[in-house]
Structures are given as C-alpha cells and as structure tokens.
Design a protein around this motif. Structure first.
Motif, PDB file in Angstrom:
ATOM      1  N   ALA A  84     -56.500 -45.130 -65.433  1.00  0.00           N
ATOM      2  CA  ALA A  84     -55.341 -45.981 -65.132  1.00  0.00           C
ATOM      3  C   ALA A  84     -55.525 -47.351 -65.766  1.00  0.00           C
ATOM      4  O   ALA A  84     -56.583 -47.659 -66.325  1.00  0.00           O
ATOM      5  CB  ALA A  84     -55.182 -46.110 -63.625  1.00  0.00           C
ATOM      6  N   ALA A  85     -54.493 -48.167 -65.645  1.00  0.00           N
ATOM      7  CA  ALA A  85     -54.497 -49.535 -66.153  1.00  0.00           C
ATOM      8  C   ALA A  85     -54.924 -49.555 -67.625  1.00  0.00           C
ATOM      9  O   ALA A  85     -55.836 -50.264 -68.015  1.00  0.00           O
ATOM     10  CB  ALA A  85     -55.369 -50.444 -65.293  1.00  0.00           C
ATOM     11  N   MET A  86     -54.243 -48.746 -68.415  1.00  0.00           N
ATOM     12  CA  MET A  86     -54.492 -48.648 -69.856  1.00  0.00           C
ATOM     13  C   MET A  86     -55.952 -48.299 -70.158  1.00  0.00           C
ATOM     14  O   MET A  86     -56.552 -48.816 -71.081  1.00  0.00           O
ATOM     15  CB  MET A  86     -54.057 -49.926 -70.571  1.00  0.00           C
ATOM     16  CG  MET A  86     -52.580 -50.204 -70.378  1.00  0.00           C
ATOM     17  SD  MET A  86     -51.856 -51.562 -71.281  1.00  0.00           S
ATOM     18  CE  MET A  86     -53.049 -52.846 -71.200  1.00  0.00           C
ATOM     19  N   GLY A  87     -56.530 -47.428 -69.339  1.00  0.00           N
ATOM     20  CA  GLY A  87     -57.887 -46.955 -69.558  1.00  0.00           C
ATOM     21  C   GLY A  87     -58.980 -47.830 -68.981  1.00  0.00           C
ATOM     22  O   GLY A  87     -60.158 -47.477 -69.041  1.00  0.00           O
ATOM     23  N   ILE A  88     -58.617 -48.974 -68.393  1.00  0.00           N
ATOM     24  CA  ILE A  88     -59.625 -49.852 -67.806  1.00  0.00           C
ATOM     25  C   ILE A  88     -60.263 -49.179 -66.592  1.00  0.00           C
ATOM     26  O   ILE A  88     -61.454 -49.328 -66.344  1.00  0.00           O
ATOM     27  CB  ILE A  88     -59.005 -51.214 -67.421  1.00  0.00           C
ATOM     28  CG1 ILE A  88     -58.537 -51.951 -68.672  1.00  0.00           C
ATOM     29  CG2 ILE A  88     -60.000 -52.065 -66.641  1.00  0.00           C
ATOM     30  CD1 ILE A  88     -57.743 -53.210 -68.391  1.00  0.00           C
ATOM     31  N   ILE A  89     -59.464 -48.433 -65.836  1.00  0.00           N
ATOM     32  CA  ILE A  89     -59.970 -47.710 -64.665  1.00  0.00           C
ATOM     33  C   ILE A  89     -60.210 -46.259 -65.082  1.00  0.00           C
ATOM     34  O   ILE A  89     -59.275 -45.548 -65.444  1.00  0.00           O
ATOM     35  CB  ILE A  89     -58.974 -47.795 -63.490  1.00  0.00           C
ATOM     36  CG1 ILE A  89     -58.751 -49.258 -63.089  1.00  0.00           C
ATOM     37  CG2 ILE A  89     -59.471 -46.980 -62.309  1.00  0.00           C
ATOM     38  CD1 ILE A  89     -57.703 -49.469 -62.028  1.00  0.00           C
ATOM     39  N   SER A  90     -61.459 -45.835 -65.067  1.00  0.00           N
ATOM     40  CA  SER A  90     -61.837 -44.466 -65.460  1.00  0.00           C
ATOM     41  C   SER A  90     -61.313 -43.457 -64.441  1.00  0.00           C
ATOM     42  O   SER A  90     -60.998 -43.820 -63.304  1.00  0.00           O
ATOM     43  CB  SER A  90     -63.363 -44.352 -65.515  1.00  0.00           C
ATOM     44  OG  SER A  90     -63.895 -45.243 -66.446  1.00  0.00           O
ATOM     45  N   PRO A  91     -61.249 -42.171 -64.818  1.00  0.00           N
ATOM     46  CA  PRO A  91     -60.847 -41.152 -63.843  1.00  0.00           C
ATOM     47  C   PRO A  91     -61.766 -41.188 -62.623  1.00  0.00           C
ATOM     48  O   PRO A  91     -62.970 -41.406 -62.746  1.00  0.00           O
ATOM     49  CB  PRO A  91     -61.007 -39.841 -64.604  1.00  0.00           C
ATOM     50  CG  PRO A  91     -61.004 -40.209 -66.039  1.00  0.00           C
ATOM     51  CD  PRO A  91     -61.564 -41.592 -66.125  1.00  0.00           C
ATOM     52  N   ARG A  92     -61.183 -40.977 -61.465  1.00  0.00           N
ATOM     53  CA  ARG A  92     -61.924 -40.975 -60.208  1.00  0.00           C
ATOM     54  C   ARG A  92     -61.776 -39.627 -59.537  1.00  0.00           C
ATOM     55  O   ARG A  92     -60.816 -38.896 -59.782  1.00  0.00           O
ATOM     56  CB  ARG A  92     -61.327 -42.014 -59.258  1.00  0.00           C
ATOM     57  CG  ARG A  92     -61.892 -43.404 -59.155  1.00  0.00           C
ATOM     58  CD  ARG A  92     -62.242 -44.048 -60.354  1.00  0.00           C
ATOM     59  NE  ARG A  92     -62.889 -45.358 -60.115  1.00  0.00           N
ATOM     60  CZ  ARG A  92     -63.252 -46.115 -61.099  1.00  0.00           C
ATOM     61  NH1 ARG A  92     -63.056 -45.759 -62.333  1.00  0.00           N
ATOM     62  NH2 ARG A  92     -63.849 -47.268 -60.868  1.00  0.00           N
ATOM     63  N   ASP A  93     -62.699 -39.342 -58.637  1.00  0.00           N
ATOM     64  CA  ASP A  93     -62.491 -38.242 -57.713  1.00  0.00           C
ATOM     65  C   ASP A  93     -62.872 -38.716 -56.316  1.00  0.00           C
ATOM     66  O   ASP A  93     -63.703 -39.607 -56.147  1.00  0.00           O
ATOM     67  CB  ASP A  93     -63.225 -36.965 -58.129  1.00  0.00           C
ATOM     68  CG  ASP A  93     -64.733 -37.016 -57.997  1.00  0.00           C
ATOM     69  OD1 ASP A  93     -65.322 -38.110 -57.855  1.00  0.00           O
ATOM     70  OD2 ASP A  93     -65.346 -35.932 -58.043  1.00  0.00           O
ATOM     71  N   PHE A  94     -62.182 -38.162 -55.348  1.00  0.00           N
ATOM     72  CA  PHE A  94     -62.336 -38.533 -53.943  1.00  0.00           C
ATOM     73  C   PHE A  94     -62.501 -37.250 -53.144  1.00  0.00           C
ATOM     74  O   PHE A  94     -61.772 -36.283 -53.363  1.00  0.00           O
ATOM     75  CB  PHE A  94     -61.096 -39.284 -53.430  1.00  0.00           C
ATOM     76  CG  PHE A  94     -60.801 -40.554 -54.171  1.00  0.00           C
ATOM     77  CD1 PHE A  94     -61.265 -41.772 -53.693  1.00  0.00           C
ATOM     78  CD2 PHE A  94     -60.067 -40.537 -55.346  1.00  0.00           C
ATOM     79  CE1 PHE A  94     -61.009 -42.949 -54.372  1.00  0.00           C
ATOM     80  CE2 PHE A  94     -59.797 -41.713 -56.038  1.00  0.00           C
ATOM     81  CZ  PHE A  94     -60.274 -42.923 -55.541  1.00  0.00           C
ATOM     82  N   VAL A  95     -63.455 -37.225 -52.220  1.00  0.00           N
ATOM     83  CA  VAL A  95     -63.627 -36.079 -51.334  1.00  0.00           C
ATOM     84  C   VAL A  95     -63.330 -36.578 -49.922  1.00  0.00           C
ATOM     85  O   VAL A  95     -63.970 -37.511 -49.436  1.00  0.00           O
ATOM     86  CB  VAL A  95     -65.051 -35.503 -51.432  1.00  0.00           C
ATOM     87  CG1 VAL A  95     -65.227 -34.358 -50.440  1.00  0.00           C
ATOM     88  CG2 VAL A  95     -65.335 -35.027 -52.858  1.00  0.00           C
ATOM     89  N   ASP A  96     -62.322 -35.974 -49.302  1.00  0.00           N
ATOM     90  CA  ASP A  96     -61.850 -36.440 -47.995  1.00  0.00           C
ATOM     91  C   ASP A  96     -61.692 -35.282 -47.021  1.00  0.00           C
ATOM     92  O   ASP A  96     -61.339 -34.168 -47.414  1.00  0.00           O
ATOM     93  CB  ASP A  96     -60.481 -37.121 -48.136  1.00  0.00           C
ATOM     94  CG  ASP A  96     -60.530 -38.343 -49.017  1.00  0.00           C
ATOM     95  OD1 ASP A  96     -61.272 -39.284 -48.682  1.00  0.00           O
ATOM     96  OD2 ASP A  96     -59.833 -38.359 -50.050  1.00  0.00           O
ATOM     97  N   VAL A  97     -61.906 -35.588 -45.749  1.00  0.00           N
ATOM     98  CA  VAL A  97     -61.500 -34.687 -44.685  1.00  0.00           C
ATOM     99  C   VAL A  97     -60.093 -35.129 -44.300  1.00  0.00           C
ATOM    100  O   VAL A  97     -59.825 -36.323 -44.152  1.00  0.00           O
ATOM    101  CB  VAL A  97     -62.479 -34.705 -43.489  1.00  0.00           C
ATOM    102  CG1 VAL A  97     -62.589 -36.070 -42.859  1.00  0.00           C
ATOM    103  CG2 VAL A  97     -62.085 -33.660 -42.453  1.00  0.00           C
ATOM    104  N   ILE A  98     -59.165 -34.167 -44.214  1.00  0.00           N
ATOM    105  CA  ILE A  98     -57.754 -34.479 -43.993  1.00  0.00           C
ATOM    106  C   ILE A  98     -57.265 -33.750 -42.745  1.00  0.00           C
ATOM    107  O   ILE A  98     -57.457 -32.538 -42.600  1.00  0.00           O
ATOM    108  CB  ILE A  98     -56.894 -34.040 -45.203  1.00  0.00           C
ATOM    109  CG1 ILE A  98     -57.406 -34.723 -46.475  1.00  0.00           C
ATOM    110  CG2 ILE A  98     -55.422 -34.350 -44.958  1.00  0.00           C
ATOM    111  CD1 ILE A  98     -56.811 -34.169 -47.749  1.00  0.00           C
ATOM    112  N   LEU A  99     -56.631 -34.501 -41.863  1.00  0.00           N
ATOM    113  CA  LEU A  99     -56.014 -33.954 -40.654  1.00  0.00           C
ATOM    114  C   LEU A  99     -54.509 -34.061 -40.797  1.00  0.00           C
ATOM    115  O   LEU A  99     -53.978 -35.156 -41.041  1.00  0.00           O
ATOM    116  CB  LEU A  99     -56.464 -34.740 -39.417  1.00  0.00           C
ATOM    117  CG  LEU A  99     -55.704 -34.457 -38.121  1.00  0.00           C
ATOM    118  CD1 LEU A  99     -55.970 -33.036 -37.629  1.00  0.00           C
ATOM    119  CD2 LEU A  99     -56.060 -35.481 -37.045  1.00  0.00           C
ATOM    120  N   VAL A 100     -53.818 -32.951 -40.674  1.00  0.00           N
ATOM    121  CA  VAL A 100     -52.348 -32.930 -40.724  1.00  0.00           C
ATOM    122  C   VAL A 100     -51.853 -32.559 -39.337  1.00  0.00           C
ATOM    123  O   VAL A 100     -52.302 -31.571 -38.749  1.00  0.00           O
ATOM    124  CB  VAL A 100     -51.838 -31.903 -41.762  1.00  0.00           C
ATOM    125  CG1 VAL A 100     -50.324 -31.778 -41.688  1.00  0.00           C
ATOM    126  CG2 VAL A 100     -52.285 -32.296 -43.162  1.00  0.00           C
TER     127      VAL A 100
END
Length: 190
Positions: A84-100
């Motif tokens: 993002a931000a024209m490549g300034i922010i590298s790809p990220r990954d997030f691992v989350d526990v999600i409650l719906v």
C-alpha cells in the motif's frame, strides 16, 4: 485520550484516538455510517470467508484463509493485504481469532484479535501485523428495513519499521475508501 476527526465522505466519519499518556502510542480508529442495504446484505459483503465477496471489493484484503473452525461462530483466519501507499507499506498478513454473533434484532457483529497459530508461522514475503481487539457491527436502522448502521473499529500494529507519519496518513484514507467501496458493492447486490 486525544480524539480527532480524520475524514469525511458521504455520511461516514472516522475518528482516531491516541492511547492515554504512559501507554503504548497506538491509535484506535472508528468509522460509522449508514449503508443502504439490509444488515444481511451488508454482512454478506463483510464476512471473513475465504470464498466471500470481501476479497473482490476491499482493496486492503487480498486473501482470507481459514486456518481453523473452532466452533460454529469462532474461526481462526489469516488475512493477507497487498502492498500500500505506493509500495511504501509492504504486504502484510494477520492471524486473528474471529467471533461472529447474530442477534434477534438482526444485528450481526464480527470481533477479532491477534492470535498465534501453529499452522501459520510468519511467511516469507509478508510482514506479520497484529490486530488488537477490533470488529464491526451491522445494526438495523429502526423503521428502515433497507438501511444498516455500520460501526467499525480497529487498532492495528502494521509491524515493520514504518514511520508513524506514513501509518497516520494511510489509515484514514483507507477507511474512507472502505466505506465508499462497501456502499457500491451493497448497491450492486440484487
């Protein structure tokens, strides 16, 4: 605690709060607005589903992976974001526990926070980010069957060595784009 308004678009607004003095300097963002569509339609566009609509319209979500189905309403997922931000922010990954949760009045909520999961160590090519408690609420608007009040909040640590100014400028515009794109995709559903 300091608050400031970070963006306007249509009927949506976002605020940022900084943590009280003496605590880690992270910002909490909150967005709120009315979406033309039932809570079920809005939720259909938002739900964290590997085969769902969100990866098609949300520019900040490249991929969802289901790591574990803990129960009918609790999952562990990996979310991958593009650079993002024209490549300034590298790809990220997030691992989350999600409650719906779904409530009798038609409200649907999704709540998540970071978790370590043995099947998903940090991956090459991605910076591991961390979501502190976050989520969204799709709430029916009383007397308006086809309108949903959407409240979203997040406090994310993007990880890596990003200047605070880059992070501070990215989130408000990203949140505005999120609401704008969501409104368009909900409108396109039949």
């Amino acid at each position: 605690m300091r608050r400031r308004r970070t963006g306007w678009r249509s009927c949506f607004w976002a605020t940022a709060e900084t943590s009280p003095a003496g605590k880690a300097a992270r910002k909490r963002y909150k967005g709120e607005g009315i979406v033309n569509g039932s809570p079920q339609k809005v939720w259909e566009c938002l739900k964290p589903d590997p085969n769902g609509l969100r990866v098609k319209w949300d520019n900040n979500v490249k991929k969802f992976e289901l790591l574990e189905q803990v129960s009918s309403d609790v999952t562990v997922c990996r979310t991958v974001t593009p650079s993002a931000a024209m490549g300034i922010i590298s790809p990220r990954d997030f691992v989350d526990v999600i409650l719906v949760k779904q409530y009798e009045d038609g409200t649907v909520t999704s709540n998540a926070t970071h978790v370590n999961h043995p099947s998903c160590p940090p991956q090459p090519g991605y910076v591991r980010g961390f979501n502190h408690p976050c989520g969204c609420f799709c709430v029916p608007v009383p007397g308006e069957a086809n309108k949903t009040k959407l409240i979203s909040f997040f406090q994310t640590d993007l990880g890596g060595l990003l200047p605070r100014s880059v992070v501070d400028s990215f989130f408000p515009s990203s949140m505005t784009e999120f609401y704008s794109n969501l409104t368009k995709v909900v409108k396109s559903l039949k």
